[in-house]
Design an enzyme around this catalytic site. Structure first.
Site, PDB file in Angstrom:
ATOM      1  N   MET A  10      16.970  20.584 -89.425  1.00  0.00           N
ATOM      2  CA  MET A  10      16.773  19.600 -88.338  1.00  0.00           C
ATOM      3  C   MET A  10      18.089  18.905 -87.989  1.00  0.00           C
ATOM      4  SD  MET A  10      13.208  18.063 -89.854  1.00  0.00           S
ATOM      5  CE  MET A  10      13.828  18.041 -91.538  1.00  0.00           C
ATOM      6  N   GLN A  52       8.461  15.651 -81.577  1.00  0.00           N
ATOM      7  CA  GLN A  52       9.156  14.367 -81.468  1.00  0.00           C
ATOM      8  C   GLN A  52       9.075  13.827 -80.047  1.00  0.00           C
ATOM      9  OE1 GLN A  52      13.134  15.375 -82.696  1.00  0.00           O
ATOM     10  NE2 GLN A  52      12.834  14.682 -84.799  1.00  0.00           N
ATOM     11  N   THR A  83      18.071  14.682 -92.298  1.00  0.00           N
ATOM     12  CA  THR A  83      18.107  14.157 -90.935  1.00  0.00           C
ATOM     13  C   THR A  83      17.768  12.682 -91.012  1.00  0.00           C
ATOM     14  OG1 THR A  83      16.904  14.118 -88.826  1.00  0.00           O
ATOM     15  CG2 THR A  83      15.750  15.038 -90.690  1.00  0.00           C
ATOM     16  N   CYS A 197      23.007  10.106 -87.053  1.00  0.00           N
ATOM     17  CA  CYS A 197      22.400  11.418 -86.830  1.00  0.00           C
ATOM     18  C   CYS A 197      23.304  12.385 -87.572  1.00  0.00           C
ATOM     19  CB  CYS A 197      22.328  11.759 -85.344  1.00  0.00           C
ATOM     20  SG  CYS A 197      21.823  13.462 -85.051  1.00  0.00           S
ATOM     21  N   THR A 198      22.728  13.266 -88.355  1.00  0.00           N
ATOM     22  CA  THR A 198      23.542  14.084 -89.247  1.00  0.00           C
ATOM     23  C   THR A 198      24.439  15.077 -88.518  1.00  0.00           C
ATOM     24  OG1 THR A 198      21.570  15.475 -89.570  1.00  0.00           O
ATOM     25  CG2 THR A 198      22.059  13.840 -91.259  1.00  0.00           C
TER      26      THR A 198
END
Length: 232
Positions: A10, A52, A83, A197-198
Protein backbone atom coordinates in the site's frame (compact mmCIF):
# COMPACT_ATOMS: atom_id res chain seq x y z
CA UNK A 1 15.44 -12.07 17.22
CA UNK A 2 11.69 -11.57 16.93
CA UNK A 3 9.89 -12.05 13.61
CA UNK A 4 8.46 -8.83 12.14
CA UNK A 5 5.07 -9.15 10.50
CA UNK A 6 4.55 -6.75 7.61
CA UNK A 7 1.25 -5.85 5.98
CA UNK A 8 2.41 -4.24 2.76
CA UNK A 9 1.45 -3.45 -0.80
CA UNK A 10 0.00 0.00 0.00
CA UNK A 11 1.87 0.70 -2.22
CA UNK A 12 4.49 -1.95 -2.97
CA UNK A 13 6.89 0.91 -3.77
CA UNK A 14 7.07 1.92 -0.12
CA UNK A 15 6.91 -1.68 1.10
CA UNK A 16 10.16 -2.28 -0.78
CA UNK A 17 11.65 0.62 1.20
CA UNK A 18 10.48 -1.02 4.43
CA UNK A 19 12.07 -4.35 3.51
CA UNK A 20 15.38 -2.68 2.74
CA UNK A 21 15.33 -0.47 5.84
CA UNK A 22 14.56 -3.38 8.16
CA UNK A 23 17.33 -5.56 6.78
CA UNK A 24 19.86 -2.72 6.82
CA UNK A 25 18.86 -1.94 10.40
CA UNK A 26 19.44 -5.51 11.57
CA UNK A 27 22.69 -5.75 9.61
CA UNK A 28 24.07 -2.50 11.02
CA UNK A 29 23.20 -3.58 14.56
CA UNK A 30 24.30 -7.21 14.51
CA UNK A 31 26.84 -7.17 11.66
CA UNK A 32 28.00 -10.10 9.60
CA UNK A 33 25.36 -11.81 7.48
CA UNK A 34 22.49 -11.02 9.82
CA UNK A 35 19.18 -9.99 8.27
CA UNK A 36 15.68 -9.37 9.55
CA UNK A 37 13.21 -12.18 10.19
CA UNK A 38 10.15 -11.02 8.28
CA UNK A 39 6.73 -12.43 7.43
CA UNK A 40 5.16 -10.29 4.69
CA UNK A 41 1.58 -10.22 3.45
CA UNK A 42 1.18 -7.89 0.48
CA UNK A 43 -2.32 -6.80 -0.53
CA UNK A 44 -3.64 -5.66 -3.90
CA UNK A 45 -3.57 -1.87 -3.54
CA UNK A 46 -6.06 -1.34 -6.37
CA UNK A 47 -8.75 -2.92 -4.22
CA UNK A 48 -7.76 -0.94 -1.10
CA UNK A 49 -7.54 2.38 -2.97
CA UNK A 50 -11.03 2.02 -4.43
CA UNK A 51 -12.51 1.24 -1.02
CA UNK A 52 -10.70 4.21 0.53
CA UNK A 53 -12.07 6.69 -1.96
CA UNK A 54 -15.56 5.18 -1.70
CA UNK A 55 -15.42 5.65 2.08
CA UNK A 56 -15.77 1.89 2.70
CA UNK A 57 -13.32 1.73 5.59
CA UNK A 58 -14.99 -1.26 7.26
CA UNK A 59 -14.25 -3.29 4.15
CA UNK A 60 -10.60 -2.22 4.19
CA UNK A 61 -10.45 -3.22 7.85
CA UNK A 62 -11.70 -6.70 6.96
CA UNK A 63 -8.96 -7.11 4.35
CA UNK A 64 -6.22 -5.97 6.70
CA UNK A 65 -7.57 -8.08 9.55
CA UNK A 66 -7.22 -11.16 7.35
CA UNK A 67 -3.69 -10.04 6.45
CA UNK A 68 -2.81 -9.51 10.13
CA UNK A 69 -4.14 -12.93 11.04
CA UNK A 70 -2.09 -14.46 8.23
CA UNK A 71 1.23 -12.94 9.35
CA UNK A 72 0.39 -13.86 12.93
CA UNK A 73 -0.16 -17.46 11.81
CA UNK A 74 3.12 -17.22 9.90
CA UNK A 75 5.03 -16.60 13.12
CA UNK A 76 5.10 -12.81 13.45
CA UNK A 77 5.78 -11.57 16.99
CA UNK A 78 4.46 -8.09 16.23
CA UNK A 79 2.98 -6.34 13.19
CA UNK A 80 3.72 -3.27 11.09
CA UNK A 81 1.16 -1.84 8.68
CA UNK A 82 3.39 -0.35 5.97
CA UNK A 83 1.31 2.77 5.36
CA UNK A 84 0.19 5.75 7.43
CA UNK A 85 -3.36 6.01 6.12
CA UNK A 86 -4.46 2.49 6.96
CA UNK A 87 -3.64 3.01 10.63
CA UNK A 88 -7.15 4.50 10.60
CA UNK A 89 -8.49 0.96 10.97
CA UNK A 90 -6.04 -0.30 13.60
CA UNK A 91 -8.76 -0.20 16.32
CA UNK A 92 -10.88 -2.52 14.16
CA UNK A 93 -8.02 -4.97 13.58
CA UNK A 94 -6.62 -5.26 17.10
CA UNK A 95 -9.53 -7.19 18.69
CA UNK A 96 -9.05 -9.99 16.14
CA UNK A 97 -5.34 -10.68 16.70
CA UNK A 98 -3.17 -11.53 19.69
CA UNK A 99 0.08 -9.90 18.56
CA UNK A 100 0.64 -6.14 18.97
CA UNK A 101 0.62 -3.62 16.14
CA UNK A 102 3.55 -1.18 16.25
CA UNK A 103 1.74 2.08 15.49
CA UNK A 104 3.48 4.38 13.00
CA UNK A 105 2.19 7.57 14.65
CA UNK A 106 3.54 6.49 18.04
CA UNK A 107 6.99 5.74 16.61
CA UNK A 108 6.99 9.09 14.83
CA UNK A 109 5.85 10.99 17.92
CA UNK A 110 8.61 9.43 20.00
CA UNK A 111 11.19 10.57 17.44
CA UNK A 112 9.75 14.09 17.51
CA UNK A 113 9.75 14.25 21.30
CA UNK A 114 13.34 13.01 21.44
CA UNK A 115 14.30 15.99 19.25
CA UNK A 116 12.25 18.48 21.27
CA UNK A 117 9.70 19.14 18.50
CA UNK A 118 6.35 20.40 19.82
CA UNK A 119 4.72 21.75 16.62
CA UNK A 120 4.95 19.84 13.38
CA UNK A 121 3.63 20.02 9.82
CA UNK A 122 1.94 16.93 8.41
CA UNK A 123 1.92 15.77 4.79
CA UNK A 124 0.09 12.65 3.68
CA UNK A 125 -2.99 11.44 1.90
CA UNK A 126 -6.09 13.59 2.20
CA UNK A 127 -7.38 11.02 4.72
CA UNK A 128 -4.33 11.39 6.95
CA UNK A 129 -4.19 15.19 6.72
CA UNK A 130 -7.93 15.80 7.23
CA UNK A 131 -9.19 13.05 9.52
CA UNK A 132 -8.48 12.81 13.24
CA UNK A 133 -7.09 9.27 13.59
CA UNK A 134 -3.47 10.40 13.07
CA UNK A 135 -3.39 14.10 14.03
CA UNK A 136 -5.44 13.64 17.18
CA UNK A 137 -3.28 10.74 18.33
CA UNK A 138 -0.19 12.96 18.11
CA UNK A 139 -1.93 15.71 20.06
CA UNK A 140 -3.86 13.71 22.66
CA UNK A 141 -1.26 11.06 23.43
CA UNK A 142 1.95 13.06 22.98
CA UNK A 143 1.00 16.76 23.24
CA UNK A 144 2.29 17.61 19.76
CA UNK A 145 0.58 20.45 17.86
CA UNK A 146 -0.10 19.54 14.21
CA UNK A 147 -0.57 21.89 11.24
CA UNK A 148 -1.65 20.80 7.75
CA UNK A 149 -1.65 22.44 4.30
CA UNK A 150 -4.62 24.44 3.05
CA UNK A 151 -7.35 22.74 1.03
CA UNK A 152 -5.86 23.41 -2.41
CA UNK A 153 -2.46 22.21 -1.27
CA UNK A 154 -3.96 19.09 0.31
CA UNK A 155 -5.50 18.24 -3.05
CA UNK A 156 -2.13 18.52 -4.80
CA UNK A 157 -0.33 16.47 -2.14
CA UNK A 158 -2.99 13.74 -2.26
CA UNK A 159 -3.13 13.52 -6.05
CA UNK A 160 0.64 13.29 -6.41
CA UNK A 161 0.69 10.37 -3.97
CA UNK A 162 -1.92 8.31 -5.81
CA UNK A 163 -1.28 9.35 -9.40
CA UNK A 164 2.52 9.44 -9.30
CA UNK A 165 4.35 8.16 -6.23
CA UNK A 166 2.35 4.95 -5.82
CA UNK A 167 3.16 4.22 -9.47
CA UNK A 168 6.88 4.87 -9.01
CA UNK A 169 6.84 8.19 -10.87
CA UNK A 170 9.13 10.91 -9.51
CA UNK A 171 8.54 14.38 -10.98
CA UNK A 172 10.59 17.52 -10.39
CA UNK A 173 7.50 19.67 -10.81
CA UNK A 174 5.69 17.69 -8.11
CA UNK A 175 8.74 18.00 -5.88
CA UNK A 176 8.62 21.76 -6.35
CA UNK A 177 4.93 21.78 -5.34
CA UNK A 178 5.74 19.81 -2.20
CA UNK A 179 8.64 22.09 -1.28
CA UNK A 180 6.35 25.13 -1.54
CA UNK A 181 3.78 23.40 0.68
CA UNK A 182 6.50 22.61 3.24
CA UNK A 183 7.68 26.22 3.21
CA UNK A 184 4.12 27.36 3.95
CA UNK A 185 3.87 24.91 6.87
CA UNK A 186 7.04 26.40 8.32
CA UNK A 187 5.47 29.86 8.02
CA UNK A 188 2.60 28.50 10.15
CA UNK A 189 5.10 27.67 12.87
CA UNK A 190 6.00 24.09 12.07
CA UNK A 191 9.41 23.24 13.54
CA UNK A 192 9.66 20.13 11.37
CA UNK A 193 7.54 18.20 8.85
CA UNK A 194 6.26 14.65 9.00
CA UNK A 195 6.34 12.83 5.68
CA UNK A 196 3.13 11.12 6.73
CA UNK A 197 2.74 8.93 3.68
CA UNK A 198 5.31 6.21 3.21
CA UNK A 199 5.83 7.16 -0.46
CA UNK A 200 6.66 10.84 0.09
CA UNK A 201 10.26 10.10 1.07
CA UNK A 202 10.75 8.84 -2.49
CA UNK A 203 10.11 12.41 -3.68
CA UNK A 204 11.31 14.79 -0.97
CA UNK A 205 14.66 14.20 0.73
CA UNK A 206 16.57 16.19 3.38
CA UNK A 207 18.91 17.78 0.82
CA UNK A 208 15.92 19.40 -0.89
CA UNK A 209 14.96 21.71 1.98
CA UNK A 210 16.37 23.14 5.21
CA UNK A 211 13.59 22.20 7.65
CA UNK A 212 13.97 18.80 9.30
CA UNK A 213 11.91 16.03 7.69
CA UNK A 214 10.63 12.98 9.55
CA UNK A 215 10.45 10.02 7.18
CA UNK A 216 7.80 7.76 8.69
CA UNK A 217 8.98 4.70 6.75
CA UNK A 218 12.49 4.93 8.21
CA UNK A 219 11.23 5.84 11.69
CA UNK A 220 8.77 2.93 11.70
CA UNK A 221 11.46 0.54 10.49
CA UNK A 222 13.94 1.78 13.12
CA UNK A 223 11.38 1.19 15.87
CA UNK A 224 10.70 -2.30 14.51
CA UNK A 225 14.40 -3.18 14.49
CA UNK A 226 14.71 -2.05 18.09
CA UNK A 227 11.68 -4.08 19.12
CA UNK A 228 12.81 -7.14 17.18
CA UNK A 229 16.12 -7.17 19.05
CA UNK A 230 14.68 -6.27 22.45
CA UNK A 231 14.98 -8.95 25.11
CA UNK A 232 11.67 -9.86 26.75
Amino acid sequence: MKTIGLIGGMSWESTASYYKALNLGIKSTLGGLHSAKICLYSVDFHEIEQLQHDGLWDETAQILTCAAQAVEAGGADFILICTNTMHKVVPQIEPHISKPILHIADATAEALIADGITKVGLLGTRFTMEQSFYKQRLTDKFGIDVVVPNEAQRTIVHEVIYQELCKGKISQSSRNHYLKVIEDLVKQGAEAVILGCTEIALLVEPQHIKVKLYDTTQIHANAAVKLALQQD
